[in-house]
Motif scaffolding. Structure first.
Motif, PDB file in Angstrom:
ATOM      1  N   ALA A 326     -58.300  14.301 -11.787  1.00 12.11           N
ATOM      2  CA  ALA A 326     -59.605  14.093 -12.415  1.00 12.11           C
ATOM      3  C   ALA A 326     -59.992  15.272 -13.304  1.00 12.11           C
ATOM      4  O   ALA A 326     -60.541  15.087 -14.388  1.00 12.11           O
ATOM      5  N   VAL A 327     -59.689  16.474 -12.845  1.00  7.69           N
ATOM      6  CA  VAL A 327     -60.056  17.672 -13.609  1.00  7.69           C
ATOM      7  C   VAL A 327     -59.107  17.918 -14.774  1.00  7.69           C
ATOM      8  O   VAL A 327     -59.529  18.304 -15.861  1.00  7.69           O
ATOM      9  N   THR A 328     -57.822  17.659 -14.578  1.00  2.54           N
ATOM     10  CA  THR A 328     -56.840  18.097 -15.574  1.00  2.54           C
ATOM     11  C   THR A 328     -56.407  17.027 -16.561  1.00  2.54           C
ATOM     12  O   THR A 328     -55.916  17.353 -17.643  1.00  2.54           O
ATOM     13  N   GLU A 329     -56.565  15.739 -16.231  1.00  2.00           N
ATOM     14  CA  GLU A 329     -56.086  14.702 -17.131  1.00  2.00           C
ATOM     15  C   GLU A 329     -57.162  14.264 -18.112  1.00  2.00           C
ATOM     16  O   GLU A 329     -58.340  14.578 -17.968  1.00  2.00           O
ATOM     17  N   SER A 330     -56.739  13.521 -19.130  1.00  2.00           N
ATOM     18  CA  SER A 330     -57.662  13.054 -20.153  1.00  2.00           C
ATOM     19  C   SER A 330     -58.621  12.035 -19.567  1.00  2.00           C
ATOM     20  O   SER A 330     -58.258  11.253 -18.688  1.00  2.00           O
ATOM     21  N   PRO A 331     -59.870  12.001 -20.067  1.00  2.00           N
ATOM     22  CA  PRO A 331     -60.839  11.042 -19.546  1.00  2.00           C
ATOM     23  C   PRO A 331     -60.454   9.622 -19.877  1.00  2.00           C
ATOM     24  O   PRO A 331     -59.787   9.351 -20.881  1.00  2.00           O
ATOM     25  N   ALA A 332     -60.885   8.699 -19.035  1.00  2.00           N
ATOM     26  CA  ALA A 332     -60.613   7.279 -19.261  1.00  2.00           C
ATOM     27  C   ALA A 332     -61.587   6.715 -20.280  1.00  2.00           C
ATOM     28  O   ALA A 332     -62.551   7.364 -20.679  1.00  2.00           O
ATOM     29  N   THR A 333     -61.336   5.511 -20.697  1.00  2.00           N
ATOM     30  CA  THR A 333     -62.185   4.894 -21.706  1.00  2.00           C
ATOM     31  C   THR A 333     -63.210   3.944 -21.112  1.00  2.00           C
ATOM     32  O   THR A 333     -64.199   3.622 -21.739  1.00  2.00           O
ATOM     33  N   ARG A 334     -62.999   3.486 -19.860  1.00  2.39           N
ATOM     34  CA  ARG A 334     -63.969   2.562 -19.284  1.00  2.39           C
ATOM     35  C   ARG A 334     -63.849   2.542 -17.770  1.00  2.39           C
ATOM     36  O   ARG A 334     -62.827   2.893 -17.200  1.00  2.39           O
ATOM     37  N   LEU A 335     -64.934   2.121 -17.120  1.00  5.97           N
ATOM     38  CA  LEU A 335     -64.923   1.937 -15.670  1.00  5.97           C
ATOM     39  C   LEU A 335     -64.462   0.530 -15.372  1.00  5.97           C
ATOM     40  O   LEU A 335     -65.047  -0.437 -15.798  1.00  5.97           O
ATOM     41  N   ASP A 336     -63.364   0.409 -14.648  1.00  3.21           N
ATOM     42  CA  ASP A 336     -62.787  -0.890 -14.344  1.00  3.21           C
ATOM     43  C   ASP A 336     -62.645  -1.009 -12.837  1.00  3.21           C
ATOM     44  O   ASP A 336     -61.930  -0.233 -12.217  1.00  3.21           O
ATOM     45  N   ARG A 337     -63.328  -1.992 -12.234  1.00  3.96           N
ATOM     46  CA  ARG A 337     -63.271  -2.153 -10.784  1.00  3.96           C
ATOM     47  C   ARG A 337     -62.102  -3.010 -10.343  1.00  3.96           C
ATOM     48  O   ARG A 337     -62.042  -3.448  -9.217  1.00  3.96           O
ATOM     49  N   ALA A 338     -61.174  -3.296 -11.271  1.00 11.33           N
ATOM     50  CA  ALA A 338     -59.989  -4.054 -10.866  1.00 11.33           C
ATOM     51  C   ALA A 338     -59.195  -3.238  -9.859  1.00 11.33           C
ATOM     52  O   ALA A 338     -59.145  -2.028  -9.926  1.00 11.33           O
ATOM     53  N   ARG A 339     -58.561  -3.912  -8.938  1.00 15.16           N
ATOM     54  CA  ARG A 339     -57.841  -3.241  -7.859  1.00 15.16           C
ATOM     55  C   ARG A 339     -56.344  -3.323  -8.088  1.00 15.16           C
ATOM     56  O   ARG A 339     -55.740  -4.352  -7.845  1.00 15.16           O
ATOM     57  N   PRO A 340     -55.700  -2.273  -8.585  1.00 20.38           N
ATOM     58  CA  PRO A 340     -54.259  -2.339  -8.785  1.00 20.38           C
ATOM     59  C   PRO A 340     -53.520  -2.397  -7.458  1.00 20.38           C
ATOM     60  O   PRO A 340     -53.869  -1.690  -6.519  1.00 20.38           O
ATOM     61  N   ALA A 341     -52.526  -3.251  -7.376  1.00 16.39           N
ATOM     62  CA  ALA A 341     -51.735  -3.344  -6.152  1.00 16.39           C
ATOM     63  C   ALA A 341     -50.524  -2.452  -6.278  1.00 16.39           C
ATOM     64  O   ALA A 341     -49.670  -2.651  -7.126  1.00 16.39           O
ATOM     65  N   ALA A 342     -50.463  -1.438  -5.450  1.00 16.23           N
ATOM     66  CA  ALA A 342     -49.342  -0.502  -5.495  1.00 16.23           C
ATOM     67  C   ALA A 342     -49.280   0.205  -4.165  1.00 16.23           C
ATOM     68  O   ALA A 342     -50.159   0.076  -3.325  1.00 16.23           O
ATOM     69  N   GLY A 343     -48.239   0.989  -3.975  1.00 16.49           N
ATOM     70  CA  GLY A 343     -48.105   1.733  -2.739  1.00 16.49           C
ATOM     71  C   GLY A 343     -49.069   2.888  -2.683  1.00 16.49           C
ATOM     72  O   GLY A 343     -49.615   3.313  -3.694  1.00 16.49           O
ATOM     73  N   ILE A 344     -49.292   3.397  -1.490  1.00 20.70           N
ATOM     74  CA  ILE A 344     -50.188   4.520  -1.320  1.00 20.70           C
ATOM     75  C   ILE A 344     -49.447   5.614  -0.582  1.00 20.70           C
ATOM     76  O   ILE A 344     -48.640   5.350   0.283  1.00 20.70           O
ATOM     77  N   GLY A 345     -49.726   6.844  -0.933  1.00 18.26           N
ATOM     78  CA  GLY A 345     -49.071   7.945  -0.237  1.00 18.26           C
ATOM     79  C   GLY A 345     -48.790   9.087  -1.184  1.00 18.26           C
ATOM     80  O   GLY A 345     -49.220   9.105  -2.335  1.00 18.26           O
ATOM     81  N   ASP A 346     -48.049  10.049  -0.722  1.00 16.87           N
ATOM     82  CA  ASP A 346     -47.803  11.246  -1.492  1.00 16.87           C
ATOM     83  C   ASP A 346     -46.570  11.151  -2.377  1.00 16.87           C
ATOM     84  O   ASP A 346     -46.271  12.079  -3.128  1.00 16.87           O
ATOM     85  N   ASP A 347     -45.808  10.040  -2.307  1.00 17.12           N
ATOM     86  CA  ASP A 347     -44.605   9.910  -3.110  1.00 17.12           C
ATOM     87  C   ASP A 347     -44.896   9.172  -4.413  1.00 17.12           C
ATOM     88  O   ASP A 347     -44.078   8.440  -4.925  1.00 17.12           O
TER      89      ASP A 347
END
Length: 402
Positions: A326-347
């Protein structure tokens, strides 16, 4: 006057505070002056083991960039105790809507102090726990001392009208971020207007999504209001905490199970609840406001959502809070409440790798286009070589332009 009770979005503080967030019935007790807490909390010991959210977020990576200095975060809650060594010098004089003449710096149940510590607890030698944005100023607004002991809910709380007053008070005292780890399960016009006032004044509003997943996920406010960041909770393994509510009002999730927080006076507790997930997001908003002061509140909100780590559908919102991204990457263009389906974790895949893959895919597509054009030209040339002599013998010529 509205009598919708305000409750902390709390699933537990140590072993004694285990709120089920059941609906209160009957009139809210009249607040009376109280010089001290009726039942002081038992002393707590400092933690020695590093809490799991700090392994995930590594606040030491953010410290060289920003610690939130110059940013004010209002904690509308049960008050914040400034006597804790890790909160010393970080807590401003606020206000108390439960008791007259209070300044918000008295916490009889420990909820607000715990929330504030996730945001602003300063590093101390020999103490593993620290806040995510230790440079911020905390503005305490006391609205509740509710808790559940032995399965029974007790304690005073303000009604919806006074909660709306608390939000407006904090906004009008120049809060940059609002942390609302409290939940109302009804849409109150005064609260809705107070939140709209905060958004119009360029304040980032962060609210807990509630802990009633097992009771049908009743719609929580202020989390459900447009423009408010609704925050759910995850456990140490990255899965959604079983109490954390699901719905379109969840924008992202953060640690909210078995987290460490400061106790009033000294020491620490382990706690759980979306109450404690929200301040991780509020702290990250404060880091952004300190690091990129030119960003508006809406831009900060969009950036927090767009830089969240991907997570499955089912109550994770846009994903898991990632303060460093959030601090280091470029800002997004819009707030999107869509829920991407992907894995979760540190990898998870590094964003730079994703960008590289995108560039390579684009280059590959261009190569296919060029190759296709080349083949077409060669084929056309061959056909022309075969047909031109026959056309000449038959006196064939291209049609004239109309």
């Amino acid at each position: 006057m509205s009598r919708i009770p305000v409750r902390p979005a709390l699933a537990g503080v140590a072993a004694v505070l285990l709120s089920a967030l059941t609906t209160l019935s009957g009139p809210v007790p009249v607040a009376r002056a109280a010089p001290g807490c009726a039942s002081p909390l038992a002393p707590a010991r400092p933690v020695t083991a590093t809490p799991w959210p700090q392994y995930r977020y590594a606040p030491e990576r953010l410290a060289p960039l920003t610690d939130g200095s110059g940013v004010t975060v209002a904690v509308v809650d049960s008050g914040v105790d400034p006597r804790h060594p890790q909160l010393a010098g970080r807590v401003l004089a606020g206000t108390d809507l439960l008791d007259p003449n209070g300044d918000g710096r008295r916490d009889c149940v420990g909820h607000g102090t715990g929330v504030a510590s996730i945001i602003a607890a300063t590093p101390r030698d020999g103490v593993a726990f620290r806040g995510l944005a230790p440079g911020v100023r905390i503005l305490p607004v006391r609205v509740s001392e509710q808790q559940v002991v032995d399965g029974r809910e007790s304690g005073r709380t303000v009604d919806a009208a006074d909660f709306a007053r608390a939000v407006r008070w904090a906004v009008d005292r120049d809060a940059d971020v609002l942390n609302l780890s409290v939940v109302l399960y009804a849409d109150d016009p005064a609260v809705r207007a107070a939140v709209a006032h905060a958004l119009a004044r360029d304040v980032v509003v962060v609210a807990a999504a509630g802990n009633l997943h097992g009771s049908g996920d009743p719609r929580p406010y202020p989390a459900a209001y447009d423009g408010v960041l609704g925050v759910g909770a995850i456990s140490a393994d990255g899965s959604r905490a079983d109490f954390s509510q699901t719905g379109t009002y969840v924008d992202l999730v953060a640690p909210g199970s078995d987290v460490v927080v400061c106790a009033p006076g000294q020491g620490h507790h382990r706690a759980e609840g979306t109450s404690y997930a929200a301040p991780f997001v509020a702290a990250t908003a404060a880091l952004l406001r300190g690091y990129r002061p030119e960003l508006t509140a809406a831009e900060v909100t969009r950036r927090l959502v767009s830089t969240a780590d991907p997570a499955p559908d089912g109550g994770y919102g846009a994903g898991v809070l990632n303060p460093y991204r959030a601090v280091t990457e470029s800002p997004a263009t819009r707030l999107d409440r869509a829920r991407p389906a992907a894995g979760i974790g540190d990898d998870r895949v590094d964003p730079a790798v994703l960008a590289q893959r995108a560039r390579r895919a684009a280059a590959r597509d261009r190569a296919f286009v060029v190759a296709g054009v080349g083949v077409t030209v060669v084929a056309a040339a061959g056909a022309l070589a075969l047909l031109a002599p026959r056309g000449s013998r038959r006196r064939w010529r291209p049609a004239d332009p109309a």
